[in-house]
Design an enzyme around this catalytic site. Structure first.
Site, PDB file in Angstrom:
ATOM      1  N   ARG A   1      11.290  -2.449  10.885  1.00  0.00           N
ATOM      2  CA  ARG A   1      10.233  -1.914  11.747  1.00  0.00           C
ATOM      3  C   ARG A   1       9.972  -2.881  12.889  1.00  0.00           C
ATOM      4  O   ARG A   1       9.949  -4.090  12.679  1.00  0.00           O
ATOM      5  CB  ARG A   1       8.941  -1.726  10.926  1.00  0.00           C
TER       6      ARG A   1
ATOM      7  N   ARG B   1      11.496  -7.016   4.943  1.00  0.00           N
ATOM      8  CA  ARG B   1      11.473  -5.577   4.630  1.00  0.00           C
ATOM      9  C   ARG B   1      12.498  -4.824   5.480  1.00  0.00           C
ATOM     10  O   ARG B   1      12.616  -5.047   6.680  1.00  0.00           O
ATOM     11  CB  ARG B   1      10.067  -5.041   4.899  1.00  0.00           C
TER      12      ARG B   1
ATOM     13  N   LYS C   1       0.829  -1.213   0.000  1.00  0.00           N
ATOM     14  CA  LYS C   1       0.000   0.000   0.000  1.00  0.00           C
ATOM     15  C   LYS C   1       0.861   1.259   0.000  1.00  0.00           C
ATOM     16  O   LYS C   1       0.609   2.178  -0.769  1.00  0.00           O
ATOM     17  CB  LYS C   1      -0.929   0.038   1.225  1.00  0.00           C
TER      18      LYS C   1
ATOM     19  N   ARG D   1      -9.673   1.637   8.700  1.00  0.00           N
ATOM     20  CA  ARG D   1      -9.296   0.249   8.951  1.00  0.00           C
ATOM     21  C   ARG D   1     -10.382  -0.478   9.735  1.00  0.00           C
ATOM     22  O   ARG D   1     -10.217  -1.656  10.040  1.00  0.00           O
ATOM     23  CB  ARG D   1      -8.017   0.225   9.772  1.00  0.00           C
TER      24      ARG D   1
ATOM     25  N   ARG E   1      -0.866  -8.679  13.229  1.00  0.00           N
ATOM     26  CA  ARG E   1      -1.386  -7.653  12.310  1.00  0.00           C
ATOM     27  C   ARG E   1      -2.309  -8.277  11.260  1.00  0.00           C
ATOM     28  O   ARG E   1      -3.314  -7.694  10.867  1.00  0.00           O
ATOM     29  CB  ARG E   1      -0.227  -6.905  11.643  1.00  0.00           C
TER      30      ARG E   1
HETATM   31  P1  AMP Z   1       0.773   0.806   8.639  1.00  0.00           P
HETATM   32  O1  AMP Z   1       2.007   1.592   8.389  1.00  0.00           O
HETATM   33  O2  AMP Z   1      -0.407   1.280   7.826  1.00  0.00           O
HETATM   34  O3  AMP Z   1       0.991  -0.685   8.526  1.00  0.00           O
HETATM   35  O4  AMP Z   1       0.347   1.092  10.180  1.00  0.00           O
HETATM   36  C1  AMP Z   1       1.206   0.745  11.237  1.00  0.00           C
HETATM   37  C2  AMP Z   1       0.427   0.709  12.538  1.00  0.00           C
HETATM   38  O5  AMP Z   1      -0.126   2.012  12.813  1.00  0.00           O
HETATM   39  C3  AMP Z   1      -0.777  -0.225  12.569  1.00  0.00           C
HETATM   40  O6  AMP Z   1      -0.421  -1.565  12.853  1.00  0.00           O
HETATM   41  C4  AMP Z   1      -1.605   0.408  13.695  1.00  0.00           C
HETATM   42  O7  AMP Z   1      -1.060   0.111  14.968  1.00  0.00           O
HETATM   43  C5  AMP Z   1      -1.383   1.894  13.439  1.00  0.00           C
HETATM   44  N1  AMP Z   1      -2.417   2.407  12.506  1.00  0.00           N
HETATM   45  C6  AMP Z   1      -2.222   2.897  11.243  1.00  0.00           C
HETATM   46  N2  AMP Z   1      -3.381   3.268  10.674  1.00  0.00           N
HETATM   47  C7  AMP Z   1      -4.355   3.007  11.596  1.00  0.00           C
HETATM   48  C8  AMP Z   1      -5.776   3.143  11.604  1.00  0.00           C
HETATM   49  N3  AMP Z   1      -6.455   3.613  10.543  1.00  0.00           N
HETATM   50  N4  AMP Z   1      -6.429   2.769  12.739  1.00  0.00           N
HETATM   51  C9  AMP Z   1      -5.786   2.304  13.808  1.00  0.00           C
HETATM   52  N5  AMP Z   1      -4.454   2.120  13.864  1.00  0.00           N
HETATM   53  C10 AMP Z   1      -3.734   2.465  12.765  1.00  0.00           C
END
Ligand code: AMP
Length: 217
Positions: free
Chosen positions: A160, A127, A13, A88, A171
């Site tokens: 990360r 990654r 994404k 989400r 996740r």
């Molecule tokens: P990502 O980089 O999109 O994989 O997001 C990393 C982490 O940020 C996720 O595993 C959540 O802990 C938090 N996060 C990101 N976007 C959201 C969202 N829309 N709602 C809740 N937590 C989020």
């Protein structure tokens, strides 16, 4: 263009969001990136988000929604935006509708990047990200010339915290439990377009743009 990108963690994404947003000349808004920069700057929001992120859990809806409401209130979103990683959950999707209604606008499309779980685990566990410029490598599919060093700027690469195997699994569970229902939610509203997320980055981008240019099937 007001777009939402959904898909499991590791679907690509972030990579596609940058390219698609550039293609349409709209800002790319990644809630994960906003949380990570708050964690790095040790803000109050960052302190709160960090524990959830490290466990692979979602940050609570009220906090996330307030952050997005604030971001969508900025002038640069007037020509449109691409949301990467938000909504989400169904309550987040409903909050997004309300925010957009308050500006008298609506979403144009929701693009789902489809990648299976096995591929996700493989992608995320390999990654590596540059601490300085944010470029992403993969130890197997796209390795840097020198191990642990960014080809673009020479800075250190890191993994990360939430790309560790136990957290990746959590996740994915969170995705299946809380985020997948959004696919039905947007399908019922005739907004969903599905794109296969495997293959070369440019191929996936071309597929995504093509899907966005077609009427919803
Ligand atoms: P990502 O980089 O999109 O994989 O997001 C990393 C982490 O940020 C996720 O595993 C959540 O802990 C938090 N996060 C990101 N976007 C959201 C969202 N829309 N709602 C809740 N937590 C989020």
């Amino acid at each position: 263009m007001r777009l939402v990108l959904v898909g499991p963690p590791g679907a690509g994404k972030g990579t596609q969001a940058k390219r698609i947003a550039t293609h349409y000349g709209i800002p790319n808004i990644s809630t994960g990136d906003i949380f990570r920069s708050n964690v790095a700057e040790m803000t109050e929001l960052g302190e709160l988000a960090k524990n959830f992120m490290d466990e692979g859990e979602l940050v609570p809806d009220d906090v996330t929604i307030a952050m997005v409401r604030d971001r969508l209130g900025r002038d640069d979103t007037e020509p449109g935006f691409l949301l990467d990683g938000f909504p989400r959950t169904v309550p987040q999707a409903e909050a997004l509708n309300e925010i957009l209604d308050s500006y008298d606008v609506a979403l144009d499309s929701v693009l789902k990047l489809q990648v299976d779980d096995e591929e996700v685990v493989h992608r995320l566990s390999g990654r590596r990200i540059c601490r300085s410029c944010g470029h992403t490598f993969h130890i197997e599919f796209d390795p840097p010339t020198r191990e642990g060093v960014c080809d673009l700027c020479g800075s250190e690469l890191y993994q990360r915290d939430d790309d560790r195997p136990e957290t990746i699994r959590r996740r994915l569970d969170v995705y299946h439990e809380q985020t997948r229902p959004l696919v039905e939610y947007y399908k019922a509203r005739d907004l969903l377009r599905i794109v296969i997320g495997t293959g070369a980055v440019d191929e996936v981008k071309a597929r995504a743009i093509e899907a966005l240019e077609q009427p919803v099937a």
